[in-house]
Structure formats: structure tokens, C-alpha cells
Design a protein around this motif. Structure first.
Motif, short mmCIF file in Angstrom:
data_model
loop_
_atom_site.label_atom_id
_atom_site.label_comp_id
_atom_site.label_asym_id
_atom_site.label_seq_id
_atom_site.Cartn_x
_atom_site.Cartn_y
_atom_site.Cartn_z
N VAL A 89 40.47 54.42 28.59
CA VAL A 89 40.22 53.09 29.77
C VAL A 89 41.57 52.38 29.79
O VAL A 89 42.28 52.40 30.96
N LEU A 92 44.74 54.38 30.77
CA LEU A 92 44.35 55.27 31.84
C LEU A 92 44.69 53.52 32.55
O LEU A 92 45.48 54.12 34.36
N LEU A 93 44.80 52.91 32.86
CA LEU A 93 44.92 51.59 33.56
C LEU A 93 45.40 50.78 33.73
O LEU A 93 46.26 49.54 34.12
N GLY A 94 45.92 50.86 32.99
CA GLY A 94 47.00 49.72 32.05
C GLY A 94 48.23 49.15 31.95
O GLY A 94 48.71 48.92 32.60
N ASN A 96 48.90 50.18 35.47
CA ASN A 96 49.05 49.60 36.96
C ASN A 96 49.04 48.35 36.87
O ASN A 96 48.86 47.19 37.55
N ALA A 97 47.44 48.04 35.36
CA ALA A 97 47.46 46.48 35.57
C ALA A 97 48.77 45.73 34.78
O ALA A 97 48.46 44.60 35.23
N GLY A 102 49.19 43.68 39.42
CA GLY A 102 48.40 44.05 38.21
C GLY A 102 47.55 42.42 37.86
O GLY A 102 48.03 40.73 38.60
N ASP A 103 46.33 43.10 38.93
CA ASP A 103 45.41 41.95 38.75
C ASP A 103 44.82 41.16 36.95
O ASP A 103 44.90 41.93 36.37
N ILE A 106 41.81 42.22 34.86
CA ILE A 106 41.86 43.68 35.19
C ILE A 106 42.48 43.46 33.30
O ILE A 106 42.20 44.33 32.21
N LEU A 110 41.04 44.83 29.88
CA LEU A 110 41.77 45.80 29.03
C LEU A 110 42.48 45.63 27.46
O LEU A 110 42.46 46.44 26.73
#
Length: 131
Positions: A89, A92-94, A96-97, A102-103, A106, A110
Motif C-alpha cells: 500500500v 502503490l499510494l506513496g 501520489n500522496a 497529496g492529502d 493519506i 501511509l
């Protein structure tokens, strides 16, 4: 030796192994974290079907951490699912975050996932399978 024979046996005493209270607290924190994040994902009115499914899976991993918190040595091997899931996770999300758009929430989630993954690895490497 009788402890080794009873390990994993249905009805064996919970938490019979020698694991410190700090580890148990850590796993309870992971459980509560996953229950909270998973519940929000499942129950938020803004969640898509995909978001609700992800929330359910996150919540389900919390059940694994609950089992580990109750009996860390018996259920330690299932922590590998948590290591893979949390590192996956974050990977994959890091990116963009962390981007300027980025939020912050989030990023915080993370960061906690990464810390839990590191903790799980530390526990697994310290308390390796002795069978």
C-alpha cells in the motif's frame, strides 16, 4: 518441552509464550488502527464500491492483528500478510500522496502503515520460527 507440544493446539492457553507487553500493545494498536481505517472506508457515504471493498479488507487485516495481539508467538507467521499488504500500500499510494497535491491524512495513514510494517518485520526477525 510440553509447551512446544501444546503450541498451536486447539484449547492451548492464549498468550502462553514469553512476549513482552510492549509487543502486545503494538499489535493491539495495529488492530485498532486497521479497524478504524477499515470502518471509515466501509461506512463513509462518499466511498465507492471499490472503497468499501478496500475498507473491508483493511478491517479484515485488523482481525489478524487482534489474533496476534492475543497470542503473538502462535500467530506471528500471519504477520507476513500484514508486511506485504502494508509495504504494498505504501509503495502503490506513496508517490501520489507525497506529491504537492497529496492529502495530508493519506500521508499520515501511509506513514503509520510503514511504521507498522517495520514493527512487524522486527518482531518476525526477532522471534523467528524455531520449529
Amino acid at each position: 518441552m510440553s509447551d512446544n507440544l501444546n503450541a498451536g493446539r486447539v484449547g492451548a492457553a492464549l498468550g502462553s509464550g514469553g512476549v513482552g507487553k510492549g509487543w502486545r500493545t503494538f499489535f493491539w494498536m495495529a488492530c485498532i488502527f486497521n479497524f478504524a481505517v477499515g470502518s471509515v472506508g466501509m461506512l463513509s457515504p462518499e466511498s465507492s464500491l471499490d472503497g468499501r471493498i478496500v475498507g473491508l479488507l483493511v478491517f479484515s487485516l485488523g482481525i489478524i492483528y487482534l489474533l496476534v495481539a492475543r497470542d503473538p508467538l502462535r500467530f506471528a507467521p500471519v504477520l507476513w500478510a500484514g508486511v506485504v499488504g502494508k509495504i504494498g500500500v505504501v509503495a502503490l499510494l506513496g508517490p501520489n500522496a507525497i506529491a504537492p497535491s497529496g492529502d495530508a491524512l493519506i500521508v499520515g495513514i501511509l506513514a503509520l502503515d510503514a511504521l507498522f510494517a517495520i514493527g512487524f518485520l522486527a518482531f518476525l526477525l526477532k522471534n523467528g520460527d524455531e520449529s
